[in-house]
Structures are given as structure tokens and as C-alpha cells.
Design a protein around this motif. Structure first.
Motif, PDB file in Angstrom:
ATOM      1  N   CYS A 219      52.707  43.134  14.637  1.00 46.63           N
ATOM      2  CA  CYS A 219      52.621  42.876  13.204  1.00 46.63           C
ATOM      3  C   CYS A 219      51.925  41.553  12.871  1.00 46.63           C
ATOM      4  O   CYS A 219      51.401  41.388  11.764  1.00 46.63           O
ATOM      5  CB  CYS A 219      54.023  42.896  12.581  1.00 46.63           C
ATOM      6  N   LEU A 220      51.927  40.605  13.801  1.00 40.72           N
ATOM      7  CA  LEU A 220      51.259  39.331  13.548  1.00 40.72           C
ATOM      8  C   LEU A 220      49.755  39.492  13.319  1.00 40.72           C
ATOM      9  O   LEU A 220      49.109  38.604  12.753  1.00 40.72           O
ATOM     10  CB  LEU A 220      51.502  38.368  14.711  1.00 40.72           C
ATOM     11  N   GLN A 221      49.191  40.619  13.740  1.00 38.22           N
ATOM     12  CA  GLN A 221      47.765  40.865  13.512  1.00 38.22           C
ATOM     13  C   GLN A 221      47.414  40.923  12.036  1.00 38.22           C
ATOM     14  O   GLN A 221      46.260  40.694  11.653  1.00 38.22           O
ATOM     15  CB  GLN A 221      47.349  42.193  14.146  1.00 38.22           C
ATOM     16  N   LEU A 222      48.390  41.256  11.204  1.00 40.94           N
ATOM     17  CA  LEU A 222      48.116  41.417   9.784  1.00 40.94           C
ATOM     18  C   LEU A 222      47.670  40.116   9.126  1.00 40.94           C
ATOM     19  O   LEU A 222      46.839  40.125   8.213  1.00 40.94           O
ATOM     20  CB  LEU A 222      49.363  41.956   9.068  1.00 40.94           C
ATOM     21  N   PHE A 223      48.196  38.979   9.588  1.00 43.75           N
ATOM     22  CA  PHE A 223      47.892  37.709   8.930  1.00 43.75           C
ATOM     23  C   PHE A 223      46.410  37.349   9.010  1.00 43.75           C
ATOM     24  O   PHE A 223      45.769  37.130   7.971  1.00 43.75           O
ATOM     25  CB  PHE A 223      48.760  36.595   9.514  1.00 43.75           C
ATOM     26  N   PRO A 224      45.792  37.261  10.194  1.00 46.93           N
ATOM     27  CA  PRO A 224      44.361  36.936  10.216  1.00 46.93           C
ATOM     28  C   PRO A 224      43.496  37.995   9.547  1.00 46.93           C
ATOM     29  O   PRO A 224      42.447  37.669   8.994  1.00 46.93           O
ATOM     30  CB  PRO A 224      44.035  36.810  11.713  1.00 46.93           C
ATOM     31  N   ALA A 225      43.919  39.268   9.585  1.00 47.62           N
ATOM     32  CA  ALA A 225      43.146  40.323   8.934  1.00 47.62           C
ATOM     33  C   ALA A 225      43.097  40.107   7.427  1.00 47.62           C
ATOM     34  O   ALA A 225      42.045  40.260   6.787  1.00 47.62           O
ATOM     35  CB  ALA A 225      43.740  41.692   9.258  1.00 47.62           C
ATOM     36  N   VAL A 226      44.224  39.748   6.840  1.00 45.58           N
ATOM     37  CA  VAL A 226      44.272  39.483   5.400  1.00 45.58           C
ATOM     38  C   VAL A 226      43.463  38.230   5.055  1.00 45.58           C
ATOM     39  O   VAL A 226      42.729  38.195   4.056  1.00 45.58           O
ATOM     40  CB  VAL A 226      45.735  39.339   4.923  1.00 45.58           C
ATOM     41  N   VAL A 227      43.562  37.197   5.893  1.00 45.45           N
ATOM     42  CA  VAL A 227      42.790  35.970   5.666  1.00 45.45           C
ATOM     43  C   VAL A 227      41.294  36.270   5.689  1.00 45.45           C
ATOM     44  O   VAL A 227      40.535  35.803   4.825  1.00 45.45           O
ATOM     45  CB  VAL A 227      43.140  34.904   6.722  1.00 45.45           C
ATOM     46  N   LEU A 228      40.837  37.055   6.670  1.00 45.91           N
ATOM     47  CA  LEU A 228      39.424  37.409   6.750  1.00 45.91           C
ATOM     48  C   LEU A 228      38.991  38.208   5.529  1.00 45.91           C
ATOM     49  O   LEU A 228      37.914  37.960   4.961  1.00 45.91           O
ATOM     50  CB  LEU A 228      39.159  38.208   8.027  1.00 45.91           C
ATOM     51  N   PHE A 229      39.813  39.155   5.109  1.00 47.41           N
ATOM     52  CA  PHE A 229      39.465  39.981   3.952  1.00 47.41           C
ATOM     53  C   PHE A 229      39.295  39.124   2.700  1.00 47.41           C
ATOM     54  O   PHE A 229      38.284  39.233   1.985  1.00 47.41           O
ATOM     55  CB  PHE A 229      40.558  41.035   3.718  1.00 47.41           C
ATOM     56  N   VAL A 230      40.252  38.245   2.446  1.00 49.31           N
ATOM     57  CA  VAL A 230      40.191  37.411   1.245  1.00 49.31           C
ATOM     58  C   VAL A 230      39.028  36.422   1.332  1.00 49.31           C
ATOM     59  O   VAL A 230      38.266  36.234   0.374  1.00 49.31           O
ATOM     60  CB  VAL A 230      41.526  36.666   1.036  1.00 49.31           C
ATOM     61  N   GLY A 231      38.855  35.797   2.487  1.00 51.86           N
ATOM     62  CA  GLY A 231      37.812  34.791   2.626  1.00 51.86           C
ATOM     63  C   GLY A 231      36.413  35.351   2.519  1.00 51.86           C
ATOM     64  O   GLY A 231      35.525  34.712   1.934  1.00 51.86           O
ATOM     65  N   MET A 232      36.172  36.560   3.067  1.00 48.17           N
ATOM     66  CA  MET A 232      34.827  37.133   3.026  1.00 48.17           C
ATOM     67  C   MET A 232      34.382  37.445   1.606  1.00 48.17           C
ATOM     68  O   MET A 232      33.176  37.545   1.337  1.00 48.17           O
ATOM     69  CB  MET A 232      34.763  38.404   3.881  1.00 48.17           C
ATOM     70  N   ILE A 233      35.324  37.587   0.696  1.00 51.35           N
ATOM     71  CA  ILE A 233      34.963  37.806  -0.705  1.00 51.35           C
ATOM     72  C   ILE A 233      34.115  36.643  -1.220  1.00 51.35           C
ATOM     73  O   ILE A 233      33.229  36.822  -2.071  1.00 51.35           O
ATOM     74  CB  ILE A 233      36.230  37.989  -1.565  1.00 51.35           C
ATOM     75  N   PHE A 234      34.347  35.443  -0.689  1.00 48.12           N
ATOM     76  CA  PHE A 234      33.670  34.243  -1.174  1.00 48.12           C
ATOM     77  C   PHE A 234      32.502  33.820  -0.275  1.00 48.12           C
ATOM     78  O   PHE A 234      31.852  32.812  -0.554  1.00 48.12           O
ATOM     79  CB  PHE A 234      34.679  33.092  -1.280  1.00 48.12           C
ATOM     80  N   MET A 235      32.221  34.559   0.794  1.00 48.38           N
ATOM     81  CA  MET A 235      31.123  34.221   1.691  1.00 48.38           C
ATOM     82  C   MET A 235      29.790  34.733   1.127  1.00 48.38           C
ATOM     83  O   MET A 235      29.767  35.702   0.363  1.00 48.38           O
ATOM     84  CB  MET A 235      31.351  34.820   3.078  1.00 48.38           C
ATOM     85  N   PRO A 236      28.657  34.121   1.501  1.00 51.51           N
ATOM     86  CA  PRO A 236      27.360  34.579   1.000  1.00 51.51           C
ATOM     87  C   PRO A 236      26.943  35.889   1.655  1.00 51.51           C
ATOM     88  O   PRO A 236      27.402  36.249   2.742  1.00 51.51           O
ATOM     89  CB  PRO A 236      26.408  33.443   1.399  1.00 51.51           C
ATOM     90  N   PHE A 237      26.047  36.601   0.978  1.00 50.84           N
ATOM     91  CA  PHE A 237      25.427  37.769   1.581  1.00 50.84           C
ATOM     92  C   PHE A 237      24.419  37.311   2.631  1.00 50.84           C
ATOM     93  O   PHE A 237      23.935  36.174   2.610  1.00 50.84           O
ATOM     94  CB  PHE A 237      24.700  38.611   0.528  1.00 50.84           C
ATOM     95  N   SER A 238      24.071  38.208   3.540  1.00 55.86           N
ATOM     96  CA  SER A 238      22.993  37.929   4.477  1.00 55.86           C
ATOM     97  C   SER A 238      21.677  37.844   3.717  1.00 55.86           C
ATOM     98  O   SER A 238      21.322  38.773   2.975  1.00 55.86           O
ATOM     99  CB  SER A 238      22.900  39.047   5.523  1.00 55.86           C
ATOM    100  N   PRO A 239      20.904  36.739   3.875  1.00 52.17           N
ATOM    101  CA  PRO A 239      19.616  36.659   3.172  1.00 52.17           C
ATOM    102  C   PRO A 239      18.658  37.758   3.604  1.00 52.17           C
ATOM    103  O   PRO A 239      17.837  38.224   2.811  1.00 52.17           O
ATOM    104  CB  PRO A 239      19.093  35.265   3.549  1.00 52.17           C
ATOM    105  N   ARG A 240      18.749  38.189   4.843  1.00 49.75           N
ATOM    106  CA  ARG A 240      17.880  39.265   5.311  1.00 49.75           C
ATOM    107  C   ARG A 240      18.214  40.584   4.609  1.00 49.75           C
ATOM    108  O   ARG A 240      17.331  41.353   4.255  1.00 49.75           O
ATOM    109  CB  ARG A 240      17.994  39.402   6.827  1.00 49.75           C
ATOM    110  N   TRP A 241      19.499  40.849   4.440  1.00 46.03           N
ATOM    111  CA  TRP A 241      19.889  42.081   3.734  1.00 46.03           C
ATOM    112  C   TRP A 241      19.464  42.010   2.268  1.00 46.03           C
ATOM    113  O   TRP A 241      18.993  43.001   1.707  1.00 46.03           O
ATOM    114  CB  TRP A 241      21.405  42.278   3.840  1.00 46.03           C
TER     115      TRP A 241
END
Length: 576
Positions: A219-241
């Protein structure tokens, strides 16, 4: 044809020389200079932590007595149980990852790399929740949950290296892609020690140990997964894409922000125009070859992925990329690294550490040494290069395997009389992991991420990653049977295959350090494609102004035009 060869080679040489003068040296100082990009890539590598944690965590869970109570005929501790079923508990994750990898090329192209990561996180979280129901549902929940979790980690393992390679400048691209492997090793390391700690919950015997001992690490896997999900919302798109999907102004702003430079800076302009030129070239080529798919709709993109995969096998240059990616990943898995990671406690018990707690402790050391050994690759891979690191690492791993085979052959059945021999074999396992950590762990993924042109990159990486996962699945499935039926022969097999991997890298894989993704076309021989392709690219370069920026004056272009492109690239490699 010869004139086109020389002209295109001269153009790439001018781009290469210009960029080398502007971007400076690779190494730790370049990471500091590009700290923003490094921090973004490091955050995205939480996906690697998820993969590594999941990979390492389950080996400890398999060794816990309380887990045995819920597995029935899949009992991982009973030496008389069906070893093939024990293999399924582990290997079904890789089967899911294989499928997830194949689907992720489409997601990464249609939704973007950023949103593809969000989808993969969601699938991963769902799989963990299903596994947590195994107290009531038994082995079926573990099998279903690990399959779904595997789809998530397979997608993350494919999309994150693409994302990191596309936000990175050439001088630190290898380091940032290697950060993914460092994150995987970090996840493996913490999972081993979490398993070691939770193994004591309630006690260490079948009668006293509670279900929390194995439910907690799951169950501890859930914590980093949620952190990654929330944080990627604020990350930039790939300039190549962004460029490939017509969002050029946004791409220029993102690229300038990632480089910490003004939008008008020459280095930003060169990189922007090179990406745009490659994108236009691929679009116009597709429009000419497959006019019915020229519109970038989701359905056309879905159909195009099959066309793109087929295209990978149609020219010698692209087929060489296919061979490099898929065979490199084949040899990465048949080094036996995941046999160690998935079954480390069982392997250490076979080597004479017959106490579960001691075997988990030895497994924890595996995580530490792998993590530490990966750090030099992140710092120096862009200076040393891929080929020497992979070759030396393979020779080291193969030698460790053969030494273990000799020790096992001489002492099998007599470990109690020769405890020092058992610990010698354990030390060889640790040394094997060190060699993998600085070499095949990060470098194999770097090669798979960086060798593809823009339009085929998601599908090319998916093809290479699918080779990784399919061979990963096979290794995970057959290792329990192999260890039971051929205890020392298993290590001989892995050792011989690892030596063959060293030969493959040294004789068949070109060096790719410090080249942009677009310049990979040169070293893989794409300068020998049709005259129409050269004319199309030359027209695009002139149309968007890249030729004028790189030429400087006519003398420079005339000078580079006298030297064939491959020779110039080789000279560059020697100078670096």
C-alpha cells in the motif's frame, strides 16, 4: 546521390560545430547550469521510483510467512510447490507492462507525454488497490492487481525516458535519462529495507506474523504515485511534442524557460528550428507516402502507429535502430538482473543463508550497492560514452556469474559445512549488481530513448521497451524452475549471454554521446536515403531560416562540405 550525401552531411556538421561552440562541456557542471531541467526530470523520475519499488518490494513479500496463508496453491515458500505458479505471481507484472508499453506510444503521441504520465499513474493506483484486497480475495487479487499495476509501470517506463530526453539539452541528455535508472535503483533500495522492517510486524513466524507485514509495503506505493500525478499537472509539456502538434509559440517559450535563456538567444533558436525542421520533414513525408493519414486526428494517429512500426523495418538505417534497441534490451534482461531482484531472498537462501531475516538483510544490501553504483553514470555518462561503459559492465557481470556458478557447483548441499563459500557467492552477487548499476541499468535505457527520429520516437521506444518487458517476463517466469532444476547452470547461462552482450555492444552499436536527437540520423546512415528526402529537408531548412543561421558565411559551409558527415561525427567523438 553523392551530392545530396555531401550537402546533408555538411548541414549536420555545421549544426554540430555551432552547437558545440555554444553549449559547453558535459558533466556535473552542466547539470548545475541546467538545474531547472534537472529538477523537472528528477521529479518525473518518481515514475522510476514506482517501478523500482514495485520490482524490489515483491521479492521480500514472497519471502514473508504471512503472505503464504493467502496464496493457496501459489504458495511461494513451499519448495515442493509448482515453481511455475510461483513464477506467475512475479512475472505477470511484466506481462502487463509489455501490454502497457505497446499502448503507450499512442497515448504519448495523442495525449502528450505529460498527460500520458497522468494516465499511467491512474492505472498504477488502480492496480495497487486491487492487490490490497488479497487478504479476502487471495491469489487472484495479486495476479489481477499486479497485471494492472504492470500496465502502469510499463507506460511510465516508456513515456518518462521520452519526456526527459525531449526536455533535456544535448550536453546533459544522457545524464537526465540515466536519472530514471537512478530513481529505479532508489525505489528498489527503499523497498528492500521496508520489507526488512515490516517483516517483524507481529513476529517472523507463520503463527505470529500479521498481514500488515506484507500489506504495508504494497500500500505504500500509493503515496509516490499520487505525488507524481499531482506534480505532473504543473510540469511543462515536451517542447518537441508541442512543435509537432502546431503549438510553436508555446514550444519556444517552454524551450527558452527550460534552457534559462531568452527566447531570442541563438542556442534556443537553433534548437527550436532543428526540432521544427525534423517535424515538418516527417509530416511532409507522411503526407506524401500516406495522404489519407495526413490529418493529425486521434484515429489517424492510432492507425499511423502501425504504419510507423512497419516503417521501422523498411530501410536499413531504421532497421539498424530496431536491432540496436531490441537486442540491447534482450541482453539487459538476460544478464539476470531481474532474476536477482525478483528472487533475491530465495537465491540467498539457496546460497546457504537459510534464515528469512538474514536473506532479507542481504537483499537490502543489494539495493544499497545498486543505488550507489548508478550515481557515477548520471554524472559522467555524457563524457565517457555509452559503448565503453556497457562493454566493461557486461564483462564484469559475466565474470561474477561464472564465479558464482563454480562456488555453487562445488558446495551445493554442503553450505552448512562451508559457510564462507556461501558468503563469497553472496559477495559476488553484490559485485554483479554494482556492475549492472553503473552500466546496463542506465545506459541501455539511454540508447533506447535517444536513437529515434521525432515521428517514430514513441513507437521506436515502445518497441525497445517491449523487448525489455517481454524478456523481463520470460526471466521472471522461468527463474524459479531454473534455480530448482539447474542451480549452477543458471549462472552459467546468464554469464555466457552477458559476454555475448558485451560483444554485441562493442561491434554493432554506434556511440551516441552528445549528439542531438536529430543528428542520430547521421550515425545510423540515414544520409543514404532517397534524393527526394534530401531535397525536402534542404527546402525546409531554407524555408524556416535554419540554413542561414548555421552557415554564418559561405566559407564555413564550403569547409564542412569537403568532409563526409560520418567522418566529422567520428572526429567529434574522438575530441570529446
Amino acid at each position: 546521390m553523392g551530392g545530396a550525401d555531401t550537402g546533408t552531411g555538411a548541414f549536420y556538421d555545421a549544426a554540430l560545430n555551432k552547437r558545440q561552440a555554444l553549449m559547453g562541456k558535459s558533466g556535473p557542471s552542466a547539470l548545475i547550469k541546467n538545474f531547472k531541467v534537472f529538477s523537472i526530470a528528477a521529479f518525473a523520475c518518481i515514475g522510476g521510483v514506482l517501478y523500482g519499488y514495485n520490482q524490489g518490494m515483491f521479492s521480500g513479500v514472497l519471502a514473508m510467512p504471512s503472505f503464504q496463508k493467502h496464496m493457496g496453491e501459489y504458495d511461494p515458500l513451499d519448495p515442493q510447490a509448482d515453481q511455475t505458479k510461483k513464477g506467475w505471481l512475479t512475472a505477470i507484472l511484466e506481462l502487463g507492462a509489455w501490454i502497457g508499453t505497446l499502448l503507450s506510444g499512442f497515448l504519448a503521441e495523442v495525449l502528450s507525454r505529460k498527460y500520458g504520465i497522468l494516465v499511467a499513474c491512474t492505472v498504477f493506483i488502480l492496480g495497487v488497490i486491487i492487490q490490497a484486497t488479497a487478504v479476502q480475495a487471495g491469489p487472484n487479487a495479486i495476479l489481477a492487481g499486479r497485471f494492472i499495476t504492470g500496465m502502469g509501470v510499463g507506460s511510465l517506463a516508456m513515456i518518462i525516458p521520452i519526456y526527459n530526453s525531449e526536455v533535456a539539452p544535448p550536453e546533459v541528455r544522457g545524464a537526465l535519462v540515466a536519472t530514471q535508472q537512478l530513481a529505479i535503483c532508489f525505489g528498489i533500495m527503499i523497498s528492500f529495507w521496508i520489507d526488512y522492517g515490516t517483516n517483524f510486524i507481529g513476529g517472523t513466524t507463520l503463527e505470529t506474523q500479521t498481514d500488515a507485514s506484507w500489506l504495508t509495503p504494497i500500500c505504500l506505493q500509493l503515496f509516490p504515485a499520487v505525488v507524481l500525478f499531482v506534480g505532473m499537472i504543473f510540469m511543462p509539456f515536451s517542447p518537441r511534442w508541442l512543435i509537432h502538434h502546431g503549438r510553436e509559440e508555446e514550444a519556444r517559450k517552454v524551450l527558452a524557460s527550460l534552457r534559462g535563456l531568452d527566447e531570442s538567444h541563438e542556442l534556443v533558436e537553433i534548437e527550436f528550428l532543428e526540432i521544427k525542421a525534423q517535424s515538418l520533414f516527417e509530416k511532409r513525408t507522411i503526407a506524401e507516402m500516406f495522404p489519407e493519414l495526413r490529418e493529425q486526428t486521434a484515429w489517424n494517429t492510432f492507425k499511423l502507429q502501425f504504419v510507423a512500426i512497419r516503417k521501422l523495418f523498411q530501410t536499413r538505417a531504421m532497421f539498424k535502430r530496431v536491432i540496436v534497441a531490441t537486442v540491447t534490451m534482450f541482453f539487459q534482461q538476460w544478464t539476470g538482473i531481474n532474476a536477482v531482484l525478483y528472487y533475491a531472498p530465495s537465491i540467498f537462501m539457496q546460497l546457504g543463508l537459510d534464515n528469512t531475516t538474514v536473506s532479507l538483510l542481504a537483499t537490502g544490501v543489494v539495493g544499497i550497492v545498486m543505488f550507489i553504483a548508478t550515481i557515477p553514470a548520471v554524472l559522467w555518462i555524457d563524457r565517457i560514452g555509452r559503448k565503453p561503459v556497457l562493454t566493461v559492465g557486461a564483462i564484469g557481470m559475466g565474470t561474477c556469474h561464472l564465479i558464482i556458478a563454480v562456488i555453487v557447483a562445488r558446495n551445493i548441499g554442503h553450505w552448512g559445512e562451508q559457510p564462507a563459500s556461501g558468503w563469497a557467492a553472496v559477495c559476488m552477487v553484490w559485485l554483479f549488481v554494482i556492475h549492472f548499476g553503473y552500466s546496463w541499468g542506465p545506459c541501455a535505457w539511454i540508447i533506447v530513448a535517444e536513437i529515434w527520429p521525432l515521428s517514430t520516437r514513441p513507437y521506436g521506444v515502445a518497441l525497445g521497451a517491449s523487448s525489455n518487458w517481454m524478456n523481463n517476463f520470460i526471466v521472471g517466469q522461468v527463474t524459479p524452475d531454473m534455480l530448482q532444476s539447474m542451480p549452477y547452470g543458471t549462472y552459467i547461462l546468464f554469464g555466457v549471454l552477458t559476454y555475448l552482450g558485451a560483444g554485441f555492444i562493442w561491434f554493432f552499436v554506434p556511440e551516441t554521446k552528445r549528439l542531438t536527437l536529430e543528428e542520430m540520423d547521421v550515425i545510423f546512415g540515414s544520409e543514404g536515403t532517397a534524393q527526394a528526402d534530401f531535397d525536402r529537408m534542404a527546402a525546409i531548412n531554407t524555408e524556416i531560416g535554419l540554413t542561414r543561421i548555421l552557415a554564418g558565411d559561405s566559407a564555413e559551409v564550403e569547409q564542412v562540405a569537403t568532409t563526409p558527415s560520418k567522418e566529422k561525427v567520428n572526429e567529434h567523438h574522438e575530441s570529446v
